[in-house]
Design a protein around this motif. Structure first.
Motif, mmCIF file in Angstrom:
data_model
loop_
_atom_site.group_PDB
_atom_site.id
_atom_site.type_symbol
_atom_site.label_atom_id
_atom_site.label_comp_id
_atom_site.label_asym_id
_atom_site.label_seq_id
_atom_site.Cartn_x
_atom_site.Cartn_y
_atom_site.Cartn_z
ATOM 1 N N MET A 68 13.654 15.028 38.132
ATOM 2 C CA MET A 68 13.752 14.745 36.699
ATOM 3 C C MET A 68 14.784 13.657 36.418
ATOM 4 O O MET A 68 14.582 12.785 35.576
ATOM 5 C CB MET A 68 14.114 16.018 35.936
ATOM 6 C CG MET A 68 13.009 17.057 35.911
ATOM 7 S SD MET A 68 13.426 18.477 34.874
ATOM 8 C CE MET A 68 13.262 17.797 33.218
ATOM 9 N N ALA A 114 14.218 10.269 34.516
ATOM 10 C CA ALA A 114 14.947 10.033 33.266
ATOM 11 C C ALA A 114 15.638 8.675 33.277
ATOM 12 O O ALA A 114 15.594 7.930 32.289
ATOM 13 C CB ALA A 114 15.962 11.154 33.043
ATOM 14 N N VAL A 121 12.809 5.690 33.566
ATOM 15 C CA VAL A 121 12.085 5.485 32.309
ATOM 16 C C VAL A 121 13.058 5.155 31.179
ATOM 17 O O VAL A 121 12.728 4.385 30.271
ATOM 18 C CB VAL A 121 11.233 6.728 31.966
ATOM 19 C CG1 VAL A 121 10.574 6.587 30.603
ATOM 20 C CG2 VAL A 121 10.177 6.960 33.050
ATOM 21 N N GLY A 122 14.256 5.730 31.268
ATOM 22 C CA GLY A 122 15.253 5.512 30.224
ATOM 23 C C GLY A 122 15.643 4.057 30.038
ATOM 24 O O GLY A 122 16.089 3.670 28.952
ATOM 25 N N PHE A 134 23.571 11.698 29.109
ATOM 26 C CA PHE A 134 22.443 12.586 29.357
ATOM 27 C C PHE A 134 22.333 12.967 30.836
ATOM 28 O O PHE A 134 21.886 14.064 31.167
ATOM 29 C CB PHE A 134 21.148 11.944 28.869
ATOM 30 C CG PHE A 134 21.054 11.848 27.372
ATOM 31 C CD1 PHE A 134 21.229 12.985 26.589
ATOM 32 C CD2 PHE A 134 20.806 10.641 26.748
ATOM 33 C CE1 PHE A 134 21.155 12.906 25.208
ATOM 34 C CE2 PHE A 134 20.730 10.554 25.361
ATOM 35 C CZ PHE A 134 20.910 11.681 24.591
ATOM 36 N N ARG A 141 24.688 15.678 31.424
ATOM 37 C CA ARG A 141 24.169 16.879 30.805
ATOM 38 C C ARG A 141 23.108 17.525 31.707
ATOM 39 O O ARG A 141 23.031 18.733 31.843
ATOM 40 C CB ARG A 141 23.554 16.508 29.448
ATOM 41 C CG ARG A 141 23.660 17.603 28.415
ATOM 42 C CD ARG A 141 23.023 17.192 27.113
ATOM 43 N NE ARG A 141 23.926 16.465 26.236
ATOM 44 C CZ ARG A 141 23.579 16.073 25.009
ATOM 45 N NH1 ARG A 141 22.365 16.332 24.548
ATOM 46 N NH2 ARG A 141 24.436 15.409 24.260
ATOM 47 N N LEU A 142 22.326 16.640 32.336
ATOM 48 C CA LEU A 142 21.235 17.126 33.177
ATOM 49 C C LEU A 142 21.749 17.790 34.449
ATOM 50 O O LEU A 142 21.206 18.802 34.902
ATOM 51 C CB LEU A 142 20.313 15.947 33.534
ATOM 52 C CG LEU A 142 18.886 16.259 33.967
ATOM 53 C CD1 LEU A 142 18.182 17.133 32.948
ATOM 54 C CD2 LEU A 142 18.117 14.966 34.168
ATOM 55 N N SER A 149 17.268 9.230 24.186
ATOM 56 C CA SER A 149 17.040 10.612 24.602
ATOM 57 C C SER A 149 15.548 10.890 24.796
ATOM 58 O O SER A 149 15.141 11.508 25.777
ATOM 59 C CB SER A 149 17.627 11.561 23.554
ATOM 60 O OG SER A 149 17.262 12.881 23.824
ATOM 61 N N MET A 201 14.249 9.127 27.960
ATOM 62 C CA MET A 201 14.653 9.831 29.182
ATOM 63 C C MET A 201 13.870 11.131 29.338
ATOM 64 O O MET A 201 13.460 11.489 30.449
ATOM 65 C CB MET A 201 16.149 10.121 29.150
ATOM 66 C CG MET A 201 17.005 8.881 29.293
ATOM 67 S SD MET A 201 18.777 9.277 29.371
ATOM 68 C CE MET A 201 18.925 9.975 31.018
ATOM 69 N N ARG A 237 14.311 24.415 31.303
ATOM 70 C CA ARG A 237 15.763 24.538 31.314
ATOM 71 C C ARG A 237 16.431 23.166 31.189
ATOM 72 O O ARG A 237 17.317 22.952 30.352
ATOM 73 C CB ARG A 237 16.197 25.230 32.616
ATOM 74 C CG ARG A 237 17.562 25.847 32.536
ATOM 75 C CD ARG A 237 17.857 26.682 33.772
ATOM 76 N NE ARG A 237 19.110 26.270 34.382
ATOM 77 C CZ ARG A 237 19.242 26.008 35.686
ATOM 78 N NH1 ARG A 237 18.218 26.140 36.504
ATOM 79 N NH2 ARG A 237 20.408 25.635 36.158
ATOM 80 N N PHE A 238 15.967 22.232 32.010
ATOM 81 C CA PHE A 238 16.576 20.906 31.986
ATOM 82 C C PHE A 238 16.235 20.150 30.703
ATOM 83 O O PHE A 238 17.032 19.344 30.215
ATOM 84 C CB PHE A 238 16.135 20.094 33.209
ATOM 85 C CG PHE A 238 16.722 20.599 34.487
ATOM 86 C CD1 PHE A 238 18.096 20.762 34.620
ATOM 87 C CD2 PHE A 238 15.918 20.923 35.568
ATOM 88 C CE1 PHE A 238 18.649 21.237 35.796
ATOM 89 C CE2 PHE A 238 16.461 21.401 36.754
ATOM 90 C CZ PHE A 238 17.825 21.561 36.870
ATOM 91 N N THR A 239 15.058 20.417 30.176
ATOM 92 C CA THR A 239 14.673 19.781 28.915
ATOM 93 C C THR A 239 15.593 20.227 27.785
ATOM 94 O O THR A 239 16.081 19.411 26.991
ATOM 95 C CB THR A 239 13.207 20.108 28.568
ATOM 96 O OG1 THR A 239 12.356 19.530 29.548
ATOM 97 C CG2 THR A 239 12.844 19.582 27.185
ATOM 98 N N ARG A 287 18.533 21.349 28.125
ATOM 99 C CA ARG A 287 19.858 20.808 28.388
ATOM 100 C C ARG A 287 19.947 19.363 27.896
ATOM 101 O O ARG A 287 20.958 18.931 27.358
ATOM 102 C CB ARG A 287 20.112 20.865 29.907
ATOM 103 C CG ARG A 287 21.541 21.096 30.265
ATOM 104 C CD ARG A 287 21.719 21.113 31.761
ATOM 105 N NE ARG A 287 21.531 22.431 32.348
ATOM 106 C CZ ARG A 287 21.707 22.702 33.640
ATOM 107 N NH1 ARG A 287 22.079 21.734 34.469
ATOM 108 N NH2 ARG A 287 21.522 23.904 34.088
ATOM 109 N N LEU A 288 18.846 18.642 28.084
ATOM 110 C CA LEU A 288 18.826 17.230 27.724
ATOM 111 C C LEU A 288 18.865 17.037 26.207
ATOM 112 O O LEU A 288 19.524 16.122 25.708
ATOM 113 C CB LEU A 288 17.558 16.571 28.309
ATOM 114 C CG LEU A 288 17.548 15.061 28.464
ATOM 115 C CD1 LEU A 288 18.744 14.583 29.257
ATOM 116 C CD2 LEU A 288 16.276 14.607 29.145
#
Lengths: 204, 204
Positions: free
Chosen positions: A158, A162, A165-166, A187, A190-191, B155, B158, B186-188, B190-191
DNA sequence: GTCTATATAACGATAGAC
DNA sequence: GTCTATCGTTATATAGAC
Protein backbone atom coordinates in the motif's frame (compact mmCIF):
# COMPACT_ATOMS: atom_id res chain seq x y z
CA UNK A 1 16.85 -8.06 8.25
CA UNK A 2 18.64 -4.75 8.41
CA UNK A 3 20.70 -5.22 11.53
CA UNK A 4 23.98 -6.78 10.56
CA UNK A 5 23.37 -6.58 6.85
CA UNK A 6 26.63 -6.58 4.97
CA UNK A 7 27.17 -3.62 2.70
CA UNK A 8 26.35 -5.17 -0.61
CA UNK A 9 28.05 -4.38 -3.84
CA UNK A 10 26.24 -1.65 -5.71
CA UNK A 11 24.12 -2.95 -8.54
CA UNK A 12 25.95 -0.44 -10.65
CA UNK A 13 23.10 1.80 -11.71
CA UNK A 14 24.88 4.94 -10.75
CA UNK A 15 28.01 5.12 -12.80
CA UNK A 16 26.63 4.61 -16.26
CA UNK A 17 27.36 7.62 -18.40
CA UNK A 18 25.34 8.39 -21.48
CA UNK A 19 26.11 10.49 -24.52
CA UNK A 20 24.02 13.54 -25.30
CA UNK A 21 22.31 11.64 -28.10
CA UNK A 22 21.45 8.80 -25.75
CA UNK A 23 20.13 11.21 -23.12
CA UNK A 24 17.85 12.85 -25.68
CA UNK A 25 16.47 9.45 -26.62
CA UNK A 26 15.86 8.47 -23.00
CA UNK A 27 14.14 11.78 -22.23
CA UNK A 28 11.84 11.42 -25.22
CA UNK A 29 11.18 7.76 -24.48
CA UNK A 30 10.16 8.46 -20.88
CA UNK A 31 7.69 11.11 -21.92
CA UNK A 32 6.18 8.94 -24.62
CA UNK A 33 5.97 5.85 -22.41
CA UNK A 34 4.12 7.88 -19.80
CA UNK A 35 1.58 8.87 -22.44
CA UNK A 36 1.26 5.70 -24.49
CA UNK A 37 2.85 2.91 -22.48
CA UNK A 38 6.01 1.06 -23.42
CA UNK A 39 4.21 -1.21 -25.88
CA UNK A 40 2.49 1.79 -27.44
CA UNK A 41 5.71 3.71 -27.92
CA UNK A 42 7.45 2.99 -31.19
CA UNK A 43 10.98 3.75 -32.26
CA UNK A 44 9.48 5.99 -34.91
CA UNK A 45 7.68 8.04 -32.28
CA UNK A 46 10.89 8.49 -30.32
CA UNK A 47 12.81 9.43 -33.46
CA UNK A 48 10.15 11.96 -34.49
CA UNK A 49 10.12 13.50 -31.01
CA UNK A 50 13.82 14.36 -31.16
CA UNK A 51 13.90 15.11 -34.87
CA UNK A 52 16.01 12.25 -36.21
CA UNK A 53 15.32 9.03 -38.09
CA UNK A 54 14.73 5.58 -36.68
CA UNK A 55 18.17 4.45 -37.83
CA UNK A 56 19.79 7.13 -35.68
CA UNK A 57 17.97 5.79 -32.63
CA UNK A 58 19.03 2.23 -33.43
CA UNK A 59 22.61 3.43 -33.62
CA UNK A 60 22.42 4.37 -29.91
CA UNK A 61 20.41 1.42 -28.63
CA UNK A 62 20.40 -1.91 -30.39
CA UNK A 63 16.81 -2.74 -29.43
CA UNK A 64 13.74 -1.15 -27.96
CA UNK A 65 14.20 -3.31 -24.88
CA UNK A 66 17.60 -1.75 -24.25
CA UNK A 67 16.03 1.68 -24.21
CA UNK A 68 13.57 0.58 -21.54
CA UNK A 69 16.33 -1.02 -19.49
CA UNK A 70 18.56 2.05 -19.77
CA UNK A 71 15.63 4.24 -18.80
CA UNK A 72 14.89 2.23 -15.71
CA UNK A 73 18.57 2.18 -14.74
CA UNK A 74 18.65 5.94 -14.96
CA UNK A 75 15.48 6.52 -12.95
CA UNK A 76 16.45 4.00 -10.28
CA UNK A 77 20.02 5.29 -9.99
CA UNK A 78 19.17 7.82 -7.30
CA UNK A 79 17.51 5.14 -5.23
CA UNK A 80 20.65 3.05 -5.13
CA UNK A 81 22.43 5.71 -3.12
CA UNK A 82 19.46 6.07 -0.78
CA UNK A 83 19.30 2.33 -0.31
CA UNK A 84 22.93 2.06 0.69
CA UNK A 85 22.56 4.91 3.15
CA UNK A 86 19.52 3.24 4.67
CA UNK A 87 21.25 -0.11 4.94
CA UNK A 88 24.02 1.57 6.89
CA UNK A 89 21.65 2.09 9.81
CA UNK A 90 21.53 -0.81 12.21
CA UNK A 91 18.05 -0.33 13.57
CA UNK A 92 15.02 -0.96 11.41
CA UNK A 93 12.78 2.05 12.00
CA UNK A 94 15.56 4.53 11.25
CA UNK A 95 16.60 2.69 8.11
CA UNK A 96 13.03 2.66 6.83
CA UNK A 97 12.47 6.28 7.76
CA UNK A 98 15.60 7.34 5.91
CA UNK A 99 14.76 5.32 2.82
CA UNK A 100 11.16 6.49 2.64
CA UNK A 101 12.21 10.09 2.94
CA UNK A 102 14.60 9.75 0.03
CA UNK A 103 12.10 7.74 -2.03
CA UNK A 104 9.56 10.50 -1.60
CA UNK A 105 12.11 13.17 -2.52
CA UNK A 106 13.05 11.33 -5.69
CA UNK A 107 9.45 10.61 -6.60
CA UNK A 108 8.61 14.30 -6.29
CA UNK A 109 11.76 15.41 -8.08
CA UNK A 110 10.85 13.37 -11.12
CA UNK A 111 7.09 13.60 -10.56
CA UNK A 112 6.10 10.10 -11.41
CA UNK A 113 8.86 9.09 -13.81
CA UNK A 114 9.61 5.96 -11.82
CA UNK A 115 5.90 5.47 -11.15
CA UNK A 116 5.27 5.38 -14.88
CA UNK A 117 7.80 2.60 -15.32
CA UNK A 118 6.68 0.76 -12.19
CA UNK A 119 3.12 0.34 -13.46
CA UNK A 120 3.90 -0.51 -17.06
CA UNK A 121 3.38 -4.25 -17.58
CA UNK A 122 5.93 -4.36 -20.39
CA UNK A 123 8.56 -2.78 -18.16
CA UNK A 124 7.65 -5.09 -15.28
CA UNK A 125 7.92 -8.14 -17.52
CA UNK A 126 11.23 -7.03 -18.93
CA UNK A 127 12.80 -6.29 -15.56
CA UNK A 128 11.48 -9.54 -14.09
CA UNK A 129 13.96 -11.29 -16.33
CA UNK A 130 16.90 -9.19 -15.19
CA UNK A 131 18.65 -10.45 -12.06
CA UNK A 132 20.22 -7.06 -11.41
CA UNK A 133 16.83 -5.44 -10.87
CA UNK A 134 15.40 -8.32 -8.89
CA UNK A 135 18.29 -8.12 -6.44
CA UNK A 136 17.74 -4.40 -6.13
CA UNK A 137 14.04 -4.81 -5.40
CA UNK A 138 14.80 -7.48 -2.82
CA UNK A 139 17.16 -5.10 -1.05
CA UNK A 140 14.45 -2.43 -1.06
CA UNK A 141 12.01 -4.85 0.54
CA UNK A 142 14.64 -5.78 3.08
CA UNK A 143 14.69 -2.23 4.39
CA UNK A 144 10.96 -1.54 4.07
CA UNK A 145 9.62 -4.76 5.58
CA UNK A 146 10.76 -5.69 9.05
CA UNK A 147 9.30 -9.16 9.26
CA UNK A 148 7.66 -11.69 6.99
CA UNK A 149 4.15 -11.13 8.35
CA UNK A 150 1.32 -10.57 5.90
CA UNK A 151 0.64 -7.40 7.82
CA UNK A 152 4.00 -5.96 6.87
CA UNK A 153 3.70 -7.03 3.25
CA UNK A 154 0.27 -5.49 2.77
CA UNK A 155 1.51 -2.33 4.41
CA UNK A 156 4.54 -2.15 2.13
CA UNK A 157 2.42 -2.75 -0.96
CA UNK A 158 0.00 0.00 0.00
CA UNK A 159 2.83 2.35 0.84
CA UNK A 160 4.47 1.83 -2.53
CA UNK A 161 1.19 2.53 -4.27
CA UNK A 162 0.40 5.54 -2.13
CA UNK A 163 3.71 7.22 -2.89
CA UNK A 164 3.83 6.28 -6.57
CA UNK A 165 0.27 7.42 -7.25
CA UNK A 166 0.50 10.30 -4.79
CA UNK A 167 3.01 12.09 -7.01
CA UNK A 168 1.51 11.34 -10.42
CA UNK A 169 -2.26 11.50 -9.92
CA UNK A 170 -4.09 14.25 -11.82
CA UNK A 171 -5.49 15.45 -8.48
CA UNK A 172 -2.02 16.56 -7.36
CA UNK A 173 -0.93 18.11 -10.65
CA UNK A 174 -1.30 21.61 -9.26
CA UNK A 175 0.27 20.95 -5.87
CA UNK A 176 3.72 22.46 -5.42
CA UNK A 177 6.68 20.28 -4.47
CA UNK A 178 7.06 21.39 -0.87
CA UNK A 179 3.40 20.94 -0.03
CA UNK A 180 3.35 17.59 -1.74
CA UNK A 181 6.44 16.42 0.13
CA UNK A 182 5.13 17.36 3.56
CA UNK A 183 1.79 15.72 2.83
CA UNK A 184 3.38 12.55 1.50
CA UNK A 185 5.62 12.33 4.56
CA UNK A 186 2.71 12.92 6.88
CA UNK A 187 0.52 10.27 5.33
CA UNK A 188 3.43 7.87 5.01
CA UNK A 189 4.14 8.13 8.74
CA UNK A 190 0.49 7.67 9.42
CA UNK A 191 0.47 4.54 7.30
CA UNK A 192 3.45 2.92 8.97
CA UNK A 193 2.39 4.03 12.41
CA UNK A 194 5.33 6.34 13.02
CA UNK A 195 4.94 9.63 14.88
CA UNK A 196 4.16 12.56 12.61
CA UNK A 197 6.45 15.54 12.61
CA UNK A 198 5.24 19.07 12.98
CA UNK A 199 7.85 20.85 10.88
CA UNK A 200 8.40 20.07 7.23
CA UNK A 201 11.61 22.06 6.89
CA UNK A 202 13.99 19.51 5.54
CA UNK A 203 16.14 20.72 2.67
CA UNK A 204 16.55 18.69 -0.49
CA UNK B 1 -20.24 18.44 -1.68
CA UNK B 2 -22.18 15.40 -0.50
CA UNK B 3 -24.77 17.06 1.67
CA UNK B 4 -27.71 17.94 -0.52
CA UNK B 5 -26.35 16.26 -3.60
CA UNK B 6 -29.16 15.37 -5.95
CA UNK B 7 -29.41 11.72 -6.83
CA UNK B 8 -27.86 11.75 -10.25
CA UNK B 9 -28.93 9.60 -13.13
CA UNK B 10 -26.92 6.39 -13.29
CA UNK B 11 -24.20 6.46 -15.88
CA UNK B 12 -25.68 3.23 -17.08
CA UNK B 13 -22.77 0.88 -16.53
CA UNK B 14 -24.85 -1.68 -14.75
CA UNK B 15 -27.48 -2.86 -17.17
CA UNK B 16 -25.39 -3.73 -20.17
CA UNK B 17 -25.78 -7.40 -20.99
CA UNK B 18 -23.19 -9.24 -23.01
CA UNK B 19 -23.40 -12.44 -25.00
CA UNK B 20 -21.29 -15.44 -24.05
CA UNK B 21 -18.98 -14.73 -26.96
CA UNK B 22 -18.51 -11.14 -25.83
CA UNK B 23 -17.85 -12.21 -22.25
CA UNK B 24 -15.17 -14.64 -23.41
CA UNK B 25 -13.51 -11.83 -25.34
CA UNK B 26 -13.59 -9.43 -22.38
CA UNK B 27 -12.22 -12.07 -20.01
CA UNK B 28 -9.34 -12.84 -22.35
CA UNK B 29 -8.70 -9.16 -23.03
CA UNK B 30 -8.48 -8.30 -19.33
CA UNK B 31 -5.97 -11.03 -18.66
CA UNK B 32 -3.85 -10.06 -21.65
CA UNK B 33 -3.97 -6.33 -20.89
CA UNK B 34 -2.80 -7.03 -17.35
CA UNK B 35 0.20 -8.88 -18.77
CA UNK B 36 1.07 -6.80 -21.82
CA UNK B 37 -0.77 -3.52 -21.51
CA UNK B 38 -3.61 -2.37 -23.75
CA UNK B 39 -1.26 -1.22 -26.49
CA UNK B 40 0.65 -4.49 -26.30
CA UNK B 41 -2.48 -6.60 -26.60
CA UNK B 42 -3.44 -7.33 -30.19
CA UNK B 43 -6.71 -8.62 -31.56
CA UNK B 44 -4.79 -11.67 -32.71
CA UNK B 45 -3.65 -12.40 -29.15
CA UNK B 46 -7.22 -12.18 -27.88
CA UNK B 47 -8.49 -14.39 -30.71
CA UNK B 48 -5.79 -16.99 -30.07
CA UNK B 49 -6.53 -17.00 -26.33
CA UNK B 50 -10.14 -18.04 -26.89
CA UNK B 51 -9.49 -20.20 -29.92
CA UNK B 52 -11.15 -18.19 -32.69
CA UNK B 53 -9.97 -15.96 -35.52
CA UNK B 54 -9.56 -12.20 -35.54
CA UNK B 55 -12.66 -11.82 -37.70
CA UNK B 56 -14.79 -13.53 -35.06
CA UNK B 57 -13.60 -11.00 -32.49
CA UNK B 58 -14.34 -8.12 -34.84
CA UNK B 59 -17.84 -9.47 -35.26
CA UNK B 60 -18.47 -8.83 -31.54
CA UNK B 61 -16.66 -5.51 -31.19
CA UNK B 62 -16.16 -3.18 -34.12
CA UNK B 63 -12.83 -1.83 -32.89
CA UNK B 64 -10.17 -2.56 -30.33
CA UNK B 65 -11.17 0.63 -28.52
CA UNK B 66 -14.67 -0.70 -28.00
CA UNK B 67 -13.26 -3.75 -26.27
CA UNK B 68 -11.37 -1.55 -23.83
CA UNK B 69 -14.43 0.61 -23.21
CA UNK B 70 -16.67 -2.41 -22.66
CA UNK B 71 -14.08 -3.88 -20.31
CA UNK B 72 -13.93 -0.73 -18.23
CA UNK B 73 -17.72 -0.49 -18.14
CA UNK B 74 -17.90 -4.02 -16.82
CA UNK B 75 -15.23 -3.56 -14.15
CA UNK B 76 -16.64 -0.23 -13.00
CA UNK B 77 -20.23 -1.43 -12.96
CA UNK B 78 -20.09 -2.60 -9.37
CA UNK B 79 -18.79 0.77 -8.29
CA UNK B 80 -21.79 2.58 -9.69
CA UNK B 81 -24.07 0.89 -7.19
CA UNK B 82 -21.68 1.67 -4.35
CA UNK B 83 -21.45 5.27 -5.45
CA UNK B 84 -25.20 5.76 -5.43
CA UNK B 85 -25.47 4.18 -2.00
CA UNK B 86 -22.74 6.47 -0.69
CA UNK B 87 -24.35 9.56 -2.20
CA UNK B 88 -27.54 8.70 -0.34
CA UNK B 89 -25.83 9.54 2.95
CA UNK B 90 -26.07 13.16 3.90
CA UNK B 91 -22.98 13.45 6.03
CA UNK B 92 -19.54 13.29 4.49
CA UNK B 93 -17.60 10.89 6.69
CA UNK B 94 -20.26 8.20 6.50
CA UNK B 95 -20.56 8.53 2.73
CA UNK B 96 -16.82 8.20 2.32
CA UNK B 97 -16.62 5.33 4.75
CA UNK B 98 -19.35 3.46 2.90
CA UNK B 99 -17.79 4.03 -0.50
CA UNK B 100 -14.29 3.07 0.56
CA UNK B 101 -15.54 -0.14 2.11
CA UNK B 102 -17.24 -1.14 -1.12
CA UNK B 103 -14.30 -0.04 -3.26
CA UNK B 104 -12.02 -2.26 -1.21
CA UNK B 105 -14.44 -5.18 -1.45
CA UNK B 106 -14.63 -4.86 -5.22
CA UNK B 107 -10.88 -4.40 -5.58
CA UNK B 108 -10.28 -7.60 -3.61
CA UNK B 109 -13.04 -9.49 -5.41
CA UNK B 110 -11.40 -8.85 -8.75
CA UNK B 111 -7.85 -8.65 -7.40
CA UNK B 112 -6.59 -5.75 -9.38
CA UNK B 113 -8.72 -5.94 -12.50
CA UNK B 114 -9.74 -2.31 -12.16
CA UNK B 115 -6.24 -1.40 -11.00
CA UNK B 116 -4.82 -2.81 -14.22
CA UNK B 117 -7.08 -0.58 -16.27
CA UNK B 118 -6.58 2.43 -14.01
CA UNK B 119 -2.82 2.46 -14.58
CA UNK B 120 -2.79 1.74 -18.30
CA UNK B 121 -2.03 4.96 -20.18
CA UNK B 122 -3.93 3.82 -23.25
CA UNK B 123 -7.02 3.15 -21.16
CA UNK B 124 -6.64 6.47 -19.36
CA UNK B 125 -6.30 8.32 -22.64
CA UNK B 126 -9.30 6.58 -24.12
CA UNK B 127 -11.56 7.21 -21.14
CA UNK B 128 -10.45 10.83 -20.91
CA UNK B 129 -12.33 11.39 -24.15
CA UNK B 130 -15.53 9.79 -22.87
CA UNK B 131 -17.84 12.13 -20.98
CA UNK B 132 -19.65 9.23 -19.33
CA UNK B 133 -16.52 8.14 -17.50
CA UNK B 134 -15.41 11.64 -16.62
CA UNK B 135 -18.75 12.33 -14.95
CA UNK B 136 -18.43 9.08 -13.06
CA UNK B 137 -14.94 9.92 -11.80
CA UNK B 138 -16.09 13.38 -10.75
CA UNK B 139 -18.88 11.84 -8.70
CA UNK B 140 -16.35 9.52 -7.06
CA UNK B 141 -14.18 12.50 -6.14
CA UNK B 142 -17.23 14.26 -4.80
CA UNK B 143 -17.70 11.57 -2.19
CA UNK B 144 -14.03 10.97 -1.42
CA UNK B 145 -12.87 14.58 -1.12
CA UNK B 146 -14.66 16.78 1.37
CA UNK B 147 -13.14 20.10 0.41
CA UNK B 148 -10.96 21.54 -2.31
CA UNK B 149 -7.84 21.77 -0.13
CA UNK B 150 -4.59 20.39 -1.49
CA UNK B 151 -4.47 18.33 1.66
CA UNK B 152 -7.63 16.47 0.71
CA UNK B 153 -6.54 15.97 -2.88
CA UNK B 154 -3.15 14.52 -1.97
CA UNK B 155 -4.84 12.27 0.54
CA UNK B 156 -7.34 11.03 -2.05
CA UNK B 157 -4.60 10.40 -4.60
CA UNK B 158 -2.55 8.40 -2.11
CA UNK B 159 -5.59 6.47 -0.99
CA UNK B 160 -6.48 5.50 -4.53
CA UNK B 161 -2.94 4.29 -5.12
CA UNK B 162 -2.74 2.46 -1.81
CA UNK B 163 -5.89 0.46 -2.48
CA UNK B 164 -5.19 -0.20 -6.15
CA UNK B 165 -1.63 -1.36 -5.55
CA UNK B 166 -2.51 -2.99 -2.23
CA UNK B 167 -4.58 -5.64 -4.00
CA UNK B 168 -2.36 -6.29 -7.01
CA UNK B 169 1.21 -6.04 -5.71
CA UNK B 170 3.28 -9.24 -5.90
CA UNK B 171 3.88 -8.90 -2.15
CA UNK B 172 0.21 -9.62 -1.42
CA UNK B 173 -0.24 -12.43 -3.94
CA UNK B 174 -0.34 -15.03 -1.19
CA UNK B 175 -2.53 -13.11 1.22
CA UNK B 176 -6.07 -14.47 1.54
CA UNK B 177 -9.04 -12.21 0.87
CA UNK B 178 -10.24 -11.75 4.45
CA UNK B 179 -6.81 -10.85 5.77
CA UNK B 180 -6.25 -8.48 2.88
CA UNK B 181 -9.60 -6.79 3.41
CA UNK B 182 -9.09 -6.18 7.12
CA UNK B 183 -5.59 -4.84 6.49
CA UNK B 184 -6.74 -2.57 3.68
CA UNK B 185 -9.56 -1.22 5.83
CA UNK B 186 -7.22 -0.68 8.74
CA UNK B 187 -4.63 1.21 6.73
CA UNK B 188 -7.30 3.13 4.86
CA UNK B 189 -8.79 4.38 8.11
CA UNK B 190 -5.35 5.27 9.31
CA UNK B 191 -4.72 7.24 6.14
CA UNK B 192 -7.93 9.27 6.33
CA UNK B 193 -7.64 9.73 10.06
CA UNK B 194 -10.73 7.73 10.95
CA UNK B 195 -10.88 5.51 14.02
CA UNK B 196 -9.80 1.94 13.37
CA UNK B 197 -12.21 -0.86 14.12
CA UNK B 198 -11.27 -3.91 16.11
CA UNK B 199 -13.52 -6.47 14.47
CA UNK B 200 -13.39 -7.24 10.75
CA UNK B 201 -16.56 -9.31 10.66
CA UNK B 202 -18.52 -7.60 7.94
CA UNK B 203 -20.16 -9.84 5.41
CA UNK B 204 -20.01 -9.27 1.70
C1' DG C 1 26.05 10.53 -35.57
C1' DT C 2 22.80 10.71 -39.03
C1' DC C 3 20.87 9.57 -43.35
C1' DT C 4 18.08 6.66 -47.32
C1' DA C 5 16.41 2.42 -48.40
C1' DT C 6 14.77 -1.99 -47.53
C1' DA C 7 13.49 -6.73 -45.53
C1' DT C 8 10.17 -9.14 -42.90
C1' DA C 9 6.54 -9.45 -39.85
C1' DA C 10 2.51 -7.98 -37.37
C1' DC C 11 -0.96 -4.64 -36.84
C1' DG C 12 -6.13 -2.98 -37.13
C1' DA C 13 -9.82 -3.56 -39.93
C1' DT C 14 -13.03 -5.27 -43.80
C1' DA C 15 -15.46 -8.35 -47.45
C1' DG C 16 -17.88 -12.13 -48.32
C1' DA C 17 -18.72 -17.39 -47.85
C1' DC C 18 -20.80 -20.80 -44.73
C1' DG D 1 -21.01 -16.91 -34.95
C1' DT D 2 -17.12 -18.27 -37.27
C1' DC D 3 -14.31 -18.81 -41.17
C1' DT D 4 -10.61 -17.58 -45.26
C1' DA D 5 -8.52 -14.04 -47.59
C1' DT D 6 -7.00 -9.62 -48.14
C1' DC D 7 -5.98 -4.36 -47.87
C1' DG D 8 -3.24 -0.66 -46.27
C1' DT D 9 -0.29 0.70 -42.57
C1' DT D 10 2.99 0.35 -39.15
C1' DA D 11 6.26 -2.24 -36.48
C1' DT D 12 11.24 -3.83 -35.38
C1' DA D 13 15.46 -4.17 -37.24
C1' DT D 14 19.46 -3.95 -40.64
C1' DA D 15 22.77 -2.50 -44.61
C1' DG D 16 25.48 0.74 -46.32
C1' DA D 17 26.50 5.80 -47.79
C1' DC D 18 27.95 10.30 -45.92
Amino acid sequence: MVAGVSRQAPSGFRFITRSAAQTRILDAALKLIAEHGAAGTSLQMIADAIGVTKAAVYHQFKTKEQIVVALTERELGGLEEALEAAEAHDDFPRAREELLRRVIDLAIERRGAASTLQFDPVVVRLLAGQEQFQRFIQRLYGVLIDDTSEDARVSAAMLSGAIAVGVMHPLVAGVDDDTLRSQLLRFTHRLIGAPEESGAGDGG
